[in-house]
Design a protein around this motif. Structure first.
Motif, PDB file in Angstrom:
ATOM      1  N   ASN A 141       0.840  -1.188   0.000  1.00 32.91           N
ATOM      2  CA  ASN A 141       0.000   0.000   0.000  1.00 32.91           C
ATOM      3  C   ASN A 141       0.882   1.247   0.000  1.00 32.91           C
ATOM      4  O   ASN A 141       1.602   1.517   0.959  1.00 32.91           O
ATOM      5  CB  ASN A 141      -0.910  -0.016   1.232  1.00 32.91           C
ATOM      6  N   ARG A 142       0.803   2.020  -1.077  1.00 29.05           N
ATOM      7  CA  ARG A 142       1.685   3.192  -1.230  1.00 29.05           C
ATOM      8  C   ARG A 142       1.413   4.277  -0.189  1.00 29.05           C
ATOM      9  O   ARG A 142       2.280   5.114   0.075  1.00 29.05           O
ATOM     10  CB  ARG A 142       1.525   3.773  -2.638  1.00 29.05           C
ATOM     11  N   SER A 143       0.207   4.299   0.360  1.00 29.42           N
ATOM     12  CA  SER A 143      -0.084   5.284   1.398  1.00 29.42           C
ATOM     13  C   SER A 143       0.642   4.931   2.694  1.00 29.42           C
ATOM     14  O   SER A 143       1.039   5.816   3.452  1.00 29.42           O
ATOM     15  CB  SER A 143      -1.592   5.353   1.663  1.00 29.42           C
ATOM     16  N   TYR A 144       0.806   3.642   2.935  1.00 28.59           N
ATOM     17  CA  TYR A 144       1.466   3.194   4.158  1.00 28.59           C
ATOM     18  C   TYR A 144       2.983   3.196   4.032  1.00 28.59           C
ATOM     19  O   TYR A 144       3.699   3.628   4.940  1.00 28.59           O
ATOM     20  CB  TYR A 144       1.002   1.783   4.523  1.00 28.59           C
ATOM     21  N   TYR A 145       3.470   2.676   2.904  1.00 28.61           N
ATOM     22  CA  TYR A 145       4.920   2.565   2.684  1.00 28.61           C
ATOM     23  C   TYR A 145       5.256   3.042   1.282  1.00 28.61           C
ATOM     24  O   TYR A 145       4.713   2.500   0.305  1.00 28.61           O
ATOM     25  CB  TYR A 145       5.394   1.110   2.851  1.00 28.61           C
ATOM     26  N   PRO A 146       6.127   4.043   1.138  1.00 33.22           N
ATOM     27  CA  PRO A 146       6.603   4.398  -0.198  1.00 33.22           C
ATOM     28  C   PRO A 146       7.189   3.159  -0.862  1.00 33.22           C
ATOM     29  O   PRO A 146       7.881   2.369  -0.202  1.00 33.22           O
ATOM     30  CB  PRO A 146       7.678   5.449   0.082  1.00 33.22           C
ATOM     31  N   PRO A 147       6.931   2.931  -2.145  1.00 31.24           N
ATOM     32  CA  PRO A 147       7.427   1.723  -2.811  1.00 31.24           C
ATOM     33  C   PRO A 147       8.925   1.498  -2.638  1.00 31.24           C
ATOM     34  O   PRO A 147       9.373   0.361  -2.487  1.00 31.24           O
ATOM     35  CB  PRO A 147       7.053   1.958  -4.269  1.00 31.24           C
ATOM     36  N   SER A 148       9.702   2.582  -2.663  1.00 33.48           N
ATOM     37  CA  SER A 148      11.153   2.430  -2.497  1.00 33.48           C
ATOM     38  C   SER A 148      11.491   1.927  -1.094  1.00 33.48           C
ATOM     39  O   SER A 148      12.473   1.202  -0.901  1.00 33.48           O
ATOM     40  CB  SER A 148      11.863   3.760  -2.759  1.00 33.48           C
ATOM     41  N   HIS A 149      10.673   2.279  -0.095  1.00 35.31           N
ATOM     42  CA  HIS A 149      10.918   1.822   1.271  1.00 35.31           C
ATOM     43  C   HIS A 149      10.574   0.343   1.419  1.00 35.31           C
ATOM     44  O   HIS A 149      11.305  -0.400   2.083  1.00 35.31           O
ATOM     45  CB  HIS A 149      10.096   2.655   2.259  1.00 35.31           C
ATOM     46  N   THR A 150       9.459  -0.063   0.786  1.00 30.27           N
ATOM     47  CA  THR A 150       9.107  -1.484   0.807  1.00 30.27           C
ATOM     48  C   THR A 150      10.219  -2.306   0.162  1.00 30.27           C
ATOM     49  O   THR A 150      10.634  -3.343   0.696  1.00 30.27           O
ATOM     50  CB  THR A 150       7.781  -1.723   0.067  1.00 30.27           C
ATOM     51  N   ARG A 151      10.692  -1.830  -0.985  1.00 29.66           N
ATOM     52  CA  ARG A 151      11.762  -2.542  -1.688  1.00 29.66           C
ATOM     53  C   ARG A 151      13.016  -2.622  -0.832  1.00 29.66           C
ATOM     54  O   ARG A 151      13.666  -3.665  -0.742  1.00 29.66           O
ATOM     55  CB  ARG A 151      12.059  -1.840  -3.011  1.00 29.66           C
ATOM     56  N   SER A 152      13.365  -1.531  -0.170  1.00 26.72           N
ATOM     57  CA  SER A 152      14.573  -1.493   0.649  1.00 26.72           C
ATOM     58  C   SER A 152      14.449  -2.434   1.852  1.00 26.72           C
ATOM     59  O   SER A 152      15.404  -3.146   2.188  1.00 26.72           O
ATOM     60  CB  SER A 152      14.841  -0.066   1.123  1.00 26.72           C
ATOM     61  N   LEU A 153      13.279  -2.445   2.500  1.00 25.66           N
ATOM     62  CA  LEU A 153      13.087  -3.341   3.646  1.00 25.66           C
ATOM     63  C   LEU A 153      13.208  -4.801   3.237  1.00 25.66           C
ATOM     64  O   LEU A 153      13.869  -5.600   3.912  1.00 25.66           O
ATOM     65  CB  LEU A 153      11.709  -3.092   4.278  1.00 25.66           C
ATOM     66  N   LEU A 154      12.576  -5.154   2.114  1.00 25.32           N
ATOM     67  CA  LEU A 154      12.639  -6.538   1.646  1.00 25.32           C
ATOM     68  C   LEU A 154      14.052  -6.912   1.216  1.00 25.32           C
ATOM     69  O   LEU A 154      14.513  -8.041   1.446  1.00 25.32           O
ATOM     70  CB  LEU A 154      11.656  -6.748   0.495  1.00 25.32           C
ATOM     71  N   GLU A 272       6.187  -6.580  10.147  1.00 26.14           N
ATOM     72  CA  GLU A 272       7.503  -7.131  10.460  1.00 26.14           C
ATOM     73  C   GLU A 272       7.604  -8.577   9.979  1.00 26.14           C
ATOM     74  O   GLU A 272       8.652  -8.997   9.459  1.00 26.14           O
ATOM     75  CB  GLU A 272       7.756  -7.064  11.969  1.00 26.14           C
ATOM     76  N   ALA A 273       6.519  -9.352  10.162  1.00 27.43           N
ATOM     77  CA  ALA A 273       6.540 -10.758   9.754  1.00 27.43           C
ATOM     78  C   ALA A 273       6.701 -10.899   8.246  1.00 27.43           C
ATOM     79  O   ALA A 273       7.493 -11.724   7.764  1.00 27.43           O
ATOM     80  CB  ALA A 273       5.256 -11.452  10.208  1.00 27.43           C
ATOM     81  N   TRP A 274       5.966 -10.105   7.475  1.00 28.77           N
ATOM     82  CA  TRP A 274       6.105 -10.167   6.014  1.00 28.77           C
ATOM     83  C   TRP A 274       7.490  -9.708   5.584  1.00 28.77           C
ATOM     84  O   TRP A 274       8.094 -10.293   4.678  1.00 28.77           O
ATOM     85  CB  TRP A 274       5.026  -9.320   5.349  1.00 28.77           C
ATOM     86  N   THR A 275       8.007  -8.682   6.223  1.00 31.53           N
ATOM     87  CA  THR A 275       9.341  -8.189   5.872  1.00 31.53           C
ATOM     88  C   THR A 275      10.403  -9.250   6.121  1.00 31.53           C
ATOM     89  O   THR A 275      11.309  -9.452   5.300  1.00 31.53           O
ATOM     90  CB  THR A 275       9.675  -6.918   6.679  1.00 31.53           C
ATOM     91  N   LEU A 276      10.304  -9.947   7.241  1.00 32.00           N
ATOM     92  CA  LEU A 276      11.302 -10.947   7.598  1.00 32.00           C
ATOM     93  C   LEU A 276      11.113 -12.271   6.864  1.00 32.00           C
ATOM     94  O   LEU A 276      11.912 -13.189   7.030  1.00 32.00           O
ATOM     95  CB  LEU A 276      11.281 -11.194   9.109  1.00 32.00           C
ATOM     96  N   GLY A 277      10.052 -12.368   6.055  1.00 35.69           N
ATOM     97  CA  GLY A 277       9.827 -13.597   5.298  1.00 35.69           C
ATOM     98  C   GLY A 277       9.239 -14.718   6.127  1.00 35.69           C
ATOM     99  O   GLY A 277       9.442 -15.896   5.821  1.00 35.69           O
ATOM    100  N   CYS A 278       8.501 -14.365   7.173  1.00 32.89           N
ATOM    101  CA  CYS A 278       7.925 -15.384   8.054  1.00 32.89           C
ATOM    102  C   CYS A 278       6.724 -16.086   7.431  1.00 32.89           C
ATOM    103  O   CYS A 278       6.392 -17.209   7.820  1.00 32.89           O
ATOM    104  CB  CYS A 278       7.510 -14.753   9.382  1.00 32.89           C
ATOM    105  N   PHE A 279       6.064 -15.415   6.485  1.00 29.29           N
ATOM    106  CA  PHE A 279       4.904 -15.996   5.818  1.00 29.29           C
ATOM    107  C   PHE A 279       5.170 -16.106   4.320  1.00 29.29           C
ATOM    108  O   PHE A 279       5.703 -15.173   3.715  1.00 29.29           O
ATOM    109  CB  PHE A 279       3.650 -15.144   6.033  1.00 29.29           C
ATOM    110  N   ASP A 280       4.770 -17.234   3.738  1.00 28.59           N
ATOM    111  CA  ASP A 280       4.897 -17.416   2.290  1.00 28.59           C
ATOM    112  C   ASP A 280       3.656 -16.946   1.554  1.00 28.59           C
ATOM    113  O   ASP A 280       3.722 -16.584   0.375  1.00 28.59           O
ATOM    114  CB  ASP A 280       5.135 -18.902   1.954  1.00 28.59           C
ATOM    115  N   ASN A 281       2.531 -16.954   2.241  1.00 21.62           N
ATOM    116  CA  ASN A 281       1.281 -16.572   1.596  1.00 21.62           C
ATOM    117  C   ASN A 281       0.273 -16.158   2.659  1.00 21.62           C
ATOM    118  O   ASN A 281       0.518 -16.295   3.866  1.00 21.62           O
ATOM    119  CB  ASN A 281       0.737 -17.725   0.744  1.00 21.62           C
ATOM    120  N   VAL A 282      -0.868 -15.664   2.206  1.00 23.51           N
ATOM    121  CA  VAL A 282      -1.891 -15.162   3.116  1.00 23.51           C
ATOM    122  C   VAL A 282      -2.449 -16.278   3.994  1.00 23.51           C
ATOM    123  O   VAL A 282      -2.753 -16.068   5.181  1.00 23.51           O
ATOM    124  CB  VAL A 282      -3.020 -14.483   2.316  1.00 23.51           C
TER     125      VAL A 282
END
Length: 428
Positions: A141-154, A272-282
């Motif tokens: 969601n671009r309102s929550y996280y700028p796309p560049s920030h999401t990319r950087s976190l991942l 945090e869980a999605w960023t750390l790769g704790c979940f593969d899917n919904v």
């Protein structure tokens, strides 16, 4: 039975944790203070010089482990702390803190050795046109996280996973987790993630670096801890503590369970869980939510209750019937009835399981808050301290004391009976 221990008020909240070495590595609003465990030892009069065995079946961010281990190191005692945690983010944070405290300078050197390569991998992924995908609607969601920030976190998370030294990797993953909230416009606020459009998100790499600086400072301040202390962090379920951590018997069991206040910790820490790769899917995230203690109404749990097959079924039913009868007939009725019966059922299982892990002189202490649902005529108060104490006594515990630490208030409502308490038990 009740003791108005007003000076415990600062100990059942994370007072001082943001400034205390190791505890400050990850902000957890729901934690209790680093000073609670030492205070419990002091008030109990425990002068034991033998090995200290401690269990926390709801590890959270590892406060019990760090506090107990630090106390043992300071007194040159042998200590063995076991943690159980279902939430994958909090388990990583607990492991990271424990690895850092016990490893100290050795871990700092491993981080400094592997950090340049890790940062190079992050930079390369940021320059690459290859997508770094996530199934997280929130992170996308671009309102929550700028796309560049999401990319950087991942990219940071992926780069950290390439670190070979396990302890260094855990500390660095904790730093990534710590960087997630400041990198976006969502704030963890009790039972929800709050959107704060006025916030200016920090650069993920800067937030990560700030967290790492704190970690390295703390790691380098640790002297030789010797081989007297150990911390074991287990992925598991507090309702099956006797299977997860079968002993030998623990001297202290200290924890704070989820309160029946509608906080869904899987949801609150999902970014945090999605960023750390704790979940593969919904579906994996939903499965995690369904596996937690039934302390919230964020989703409907199966109507399955283990206490109904026990010989104490009538006693348990007598405890929860007044609450069930007080549930208002409104759109929340089904969820609240499930919460009451499910929470009682789950916590009864916790106390049953823990009773198998103690000796005659063991102590069990837990921090819990009473919960208020609704307002006005639709208000429902769950006196969790009394409920849990009574459930524990049904399965072999004896209540020594309920220390009322602080009263809880809303700005517009006199809550009545809303409080946080420290409940002290001994084997019956």
């Amino acid at each position: 039975m009740f003791d108005r221990s007003s000076d415990y008020g600062r100990l059942v909240v994370p007072a001082g944790n943001n400034d205390e070495p190791f505890h400050r590595w990850f902000r957890m609003k729901e934690a209790y203070s680093f000073g609670l465990f030492e205070r419990l030892i002091k008030d109990s009069g425990d002068q034991s010089s033998g090995p200290l065995r401690v269990l926390d079946p709801f590890s959270g961010s590892g406060t019990t482990a760090i506090s107990a281990t630090s106390l043992a190191i300071g007194r040159k005692l042998e200590s063995h702390v076991t943690l159980i945690e279902r939430n994958p983010v909090l388990r990583i944070v607990s492991e990271g803190k424990a690895a850092g405290l016990l490893g100290g300078v050795k871990v700092a050197r491993a981080i400094e050795r592997e950090l340049p390569s890790m940062l190079e991998k992050h930079a390369a992924m940021m320059k690459s046109r290859r997508s770094i995908s996530t199934a997280s609607v929130t992170l996308n969601n671009r309102s929550y996280y700028p796309p560049s920030h999401t990319r950087s976190l991942l990219a940071l998370s992926q780069a950290v996973r390439s670190v070979e030294d396990r302890d260094a990797r855990l500390v660095l993953q904790t730093c990534v987790a710590s960087a997630v909230e400041p990198s976006g416009r969502l704030r963890r606020d009790g039972r929800a993630l709050r959107y704060t459009p006025e916030r200016r998100p920090a650069s993920p790499i800067e937030a990560f670096s700030a967290a790492l600086d704190r970690c390295l400072e703390d790691l380098k301040s640790v002297g030789d801890t010797g081989n007297l202390s150990s911390v074991t962090v287990l992925e598991g379920d507090a309702r099956e503590s006797d299977r997860c951590a079968p002993g030998p018997a623990y001297d202290w069991i200290v924890f704070s369970p989820p309160y029946p206040n509608n906080i869904d910790y899987t949801e609150v820490y999902k970014t945090e869980a999605w960023t750390l790769g704790c979940f593969d899917n919904v579906q994996a995230m939903k499965s995690q939510r369904l596996a937690t203690v039934r302390s919230h109404t964020s989703l409907y749990f199966p109507d399955e209750y283990a206490f109904r097959s026990l010989d104490i079924v009538n006693e348990v039913q007598a405890l929860i019937n007044p609450l069930l009868n007080a549930v208002p007939s409104d759109r929340y009725e089904r969820g609240r009835r499930q919460l009451i019966a499910g929470y009682a059922d789950d916590m009864l299982r916790v106390f049953q399981s823990l009773r198998k892990l103690v000796h005659a002189e063991s102590r069990l202490v837990f921090v819990v808050g009473n919960s208020v649902h609704g307002t006005g005529d639709s208000r429902l108060v769950i006196a969790s301290d009394i409920l849990l104490a009574a459930l524990a006594e049904l399965v072999g515990w004896q209540v020594e004391e309920i220390r009322v630490a602080r009263e809880l208030r809303r700005r517009t409502d006199d809550l009545g009976h809303a409080r946080e308490s420290v409940v002290c038990l001994r084997p019956a």
